[in-house]
Design a protein around this motif. Structure first.
Motif, PDB file in Angstrom:
ATOM      1  N   GLY A 113      19.084  65.930  55.079  1.00 24.24           N
ATOM      2  CA  GLY A 113      18.205  66.608  53.306  1.00 24.24           C
ATOM      3  C   GLY A 113      19.127  66.333  51.870  1.00 24.24           C
ATOM      4  N   ARG A 114      20.208  65.049  52.226  1.00 26.56           N
ATOM      5  CA  ARG A 114      20.561  64.191  51.095  1.00 26.56           C
ATOM      6  C   ARG A 114      19.315  63.453  50.089  1.00 26.56           C
ATOM      7  N   PRO A 115      19.997  63.132  49.288  1.00 23.71           N
ATOM      8  CA  PRO A 115      19.009  62.476  48.265  1.00 23.71           C
ATOM      9  C   PRO A 115      19.354  60.968  48.705  1.00 23.71           C
TER      10      PRO A 115
ATOM     11  N   VAL B  90      14.116  54.824  40.219  1.00 23.50           N
ATOM     12  CA  VAL B  90      14.148  56.213  40.251  1.00 23.50           C
ATOM     13  C   VAL B  90      12.234  55.738  40.510  1.00 23.50           C
ATOM     14  N   PRO B  91      11.468  56.742  41.674  1.00 18.23           N
ATOM     15  CA  PRO B  91       9.996  56.223  42.175  1.00 18.23           C
ATOM     16  C   PRO B  91       9.042  56.928  40.965  1.00 18.23           C
ATOM     17  N   SER B  92       8.940  58.413  40.481  1.00 20.43           N
ATOM     18  CA  SER B  92       8.368  58.398  39.249  1.00 20.43           C
ATOM     19  C   SER B  92       7.731  57.482  38.082  1.00 20.43           C
ATOM     20  N   TRP B  93       9.322  56.971  38.293  1.00 17.39           N
ATOM     21  CA  TRP B  93       9.166  56.121  36.477  1.00 17.39           C
ATOM     22  C   TRP B  93       8.336  54.509  37.010  1.00 17.39           C
ATOM     23  N   HIS B  94       9.603  54.209  38.070  1.00 23.08           N
ATOM     24  CA  HIS B  94       8.633  53.414  38.965  1.00 23.08           C
ATOM     25  C   HIS B  94       7.641  52.397  39.119  1.00 23.08           C
ATOM     26  N   GLU B  95       6.762  54.061  39.897  1.00 22.72           N
ATOM     27  CA  GLU B  95       5.157  53.697  39.736  1.00 22.72           C
ATOM     28  C   GLU B  95       4.901  53.946  38.553  1.00 22.72           C
TER      29      GLU B  95
ATOM     30  N   ALA C 172      13.455  64.301  38.745  1.00 26.41           N
ATOM     31  CA  ALA C 172      13.246  65.073  40.097  1.00 26.41           C
ATOM     32  C   ALA C 172      12.602  64.319  41.132  1.00 26.41           C
ATOM     33  N   SER C 173      11.891  63.286  40.392  1.00 27.08           N
ATOM     34  CA  SER C 173      11.576  62.810  41.923  1.00 27.08           C
ATOM     35  C   SER C 173      12.696  61.633  42.609  1.00 27.08           C
ATOM     36  N   ALA C 174      13.555  61.082  41.797  1.00 20.85           N
ATOM     37  CA  ALA C 174      15.060  60.531  42.135  1.00 20.85           C
ATOM     38  C   ALA C 174      15.748  61.540  43.738  1.00 20.85           C
ATOM     39  N   ARG C 175      16.101  62.841  42.921  1.00 15.23           N
ATOM     40  CA  ARG C 175      16.519  63.852  44.025  1.00 15.23           C
ATOM     41  C   ARG C 175      15.782  64.743  44.664  1.00 15.23           C
ATOM     42  N   ASP C 176      15.141  63.932  45.539  1.00 14.45           N
ATOM     43  CA  ASP C 176      14.015  64.872  46.865  1.00 14.45           C
ATOM     44  C   ASP C 176      13.974  63.563  47.248  1.00 14.45           C
TER      45      ASP C 176
END
Length: 394
Positions: free
Chosen positions: A89-91, A242-247, A366-370
């Motif tokens: 479960g690690r990032p 970072v997913p939510s920034w990149h998208e 938060a999106s990068a940590r999950d």
């Protein structure tokens, strides 16, 4: 792999003969022990998995899998589809090391850009109070931005190394040069506001007479540079993994541009009298429209990656930003004749800009940590490509 040529043919025949002879031989005690241990491992598979934790790849027995065929013929094989998760479960990604000061830098940079546009509007429409408030705020905000930016570097004393190169493909390099161009122009424009305090004669009188035209030119230079300063931070965030920034790369510059206009308008509404506040009102409406549109898009368009912007601390920050923006615009439109309502509207717009910038920042963290926000979208893209390729292949 079987070696090619005659040697490979002889090796394949030798291997098939050994397999045929081995099937007729009785099992030794070691082989029976291995088979028994294999059965016990099969029975205890769930226990072993629970001891090992969350593996990187799991095989789902229900999955249809991919079809394959042995080399040289034979029965058809079915390989179960892999279910990708993260190890324990690690990032999957390393979360950004940026702290609150970078989120504050996003706000102060936008405030500097919006204030310089406000000052240019006051300068061109001959509204001196509006011009003065915009110029002074722009200088103060860009100075704080430079402190935040230099503080984030590992070696702040080496900031000048950023000016040795100019890479158009690097948002950080472009942003450094934008700040380098904007800062001195904003400084000269703000210093020009002190011309009225200088004596009329002597050397200081000569400086006092030269400052207003220099400030006029510098203010226009700062206004021309302001849109790049307001939006490059959005490009900088979207350029990361970072997913939510990149998208959200189409929306972040729009949000930051609207937030910059709204914050600059808030300065004008707080500082200028009713007779000079017209440009600030128009900036407030335009900035609020862009900010609300962009925030709505990142919360609804990105699918799973919109979730970090709707939940937790980022969610309530962005909701607070929407409420404050709506309250500020309502005050601008309905309280045209009230100085107090205008000031409250300006404060609401400034608060909305702070909340929006911090909400976008913490949503990306938060999106990068999950790991779910990294693995699931990647899996969906792979499946989408596979679904478009497989029919054509069939």
């Amino acid at each position: 792999m079987t070696p090619p040529g005659p040697v490979g043919d002889r090796f394949r025949r030798f291997r098939e003969r050994l397999a045929a002879e081995g099937g007729d031989r009785p099992q030794s005690s070691d082989q029976r022990t291995d088979a028994a241990s294999g059965d016990s491992h099969a029975r205890d598979g769930n226990t072993a998995d629970s001891r090992r934790g969350d593996l990187s790849v799991r095989r789902s027995p229900e999955a249809p899998g991919r079809r394959g065929r042995r080399r040289g013929g034979g029965e058809e094989l079915r390989v179960p589809e892999a279910e990708f998760t993260s190890y324990y479960g690690r990032p999957v990604l390393k979360a950004p090391v940026w702290k609150w000061d970078i989120a504050a830098y996003l706000f102060t940079g936008g405030l500097a850009a919006g204030s310089s546009l406000l000052a240019a509007g006051g300068q061109l429409t001959r509204r001196p109070v509006l011009r003065r408030a915009g110029r002074v705020t722009a200088l103060g905000a860009v100075s704080v931005s430079a402190v935040f930016l230099v503080r984030d570097l590992g070696r702040p004393e080496r900031f000048h190394h950023m000016l040795r190169v100019a890479k158009l493909t690097s948002p950080m390099s472009v942003g450094t040069w934008i700040l380098t161009a904007f800062g001195p122009a904003a400084g000269v424009a703000a210093i020009a506001e002190t011309a009225g305090w200088l004596p009329r004669r002597g050397l200081l009188g000569l400086v006092g007479r030269a400052l207003p035209p220099a400030g006029h030119a510098a203010g226009l230079v700062a206004a021309v540079t302001a849109p790049a300063l307001a939006t490059y931070t959005g490009v900088l965030l979207a350029d990361t993994a970072v997913p939510s920034w990149h998208e959200a790369y189409p929306e972040l510059p729009v949000i930051f541009a609207g937030s910059a206009l709204a914050s600059g308008a808030g300065v004008g509404l707080l500082a200028a009298p009713l007779a000079q506040v017209g440009p600030a009102r128009r900036m407030a409406v335009a900035g609020a429209a862009l900010e609300l549109y962009g925030a709505h898009r990142v919360e609804t368009r990105l699918g799973l990656l919109s979730e970090p912007y709707r939940s937790g601390r980022p969610g309530w920050l962005l909701r607070a930003g929407r409420l404050l923006t709506a309250a500020g615009v309502a005050g601008v439109l309905l309280g045209r004749r009230s100085r107090a309502v205008g000031a409250l509207s300006g404060a609401a717009l400034l608060g909305a800009s702070v909340a929006t910038r911090f909400g976008i920042f913490y949503g990306g963290v938060a999106s990068a940590r999950d790991p779910r926000y990294t693995v699931v979208p990647q899996r969906e893209r792979v499946n989408a490509r596979r679904s478009t390729v497989d029919p054509a292949t069939d």
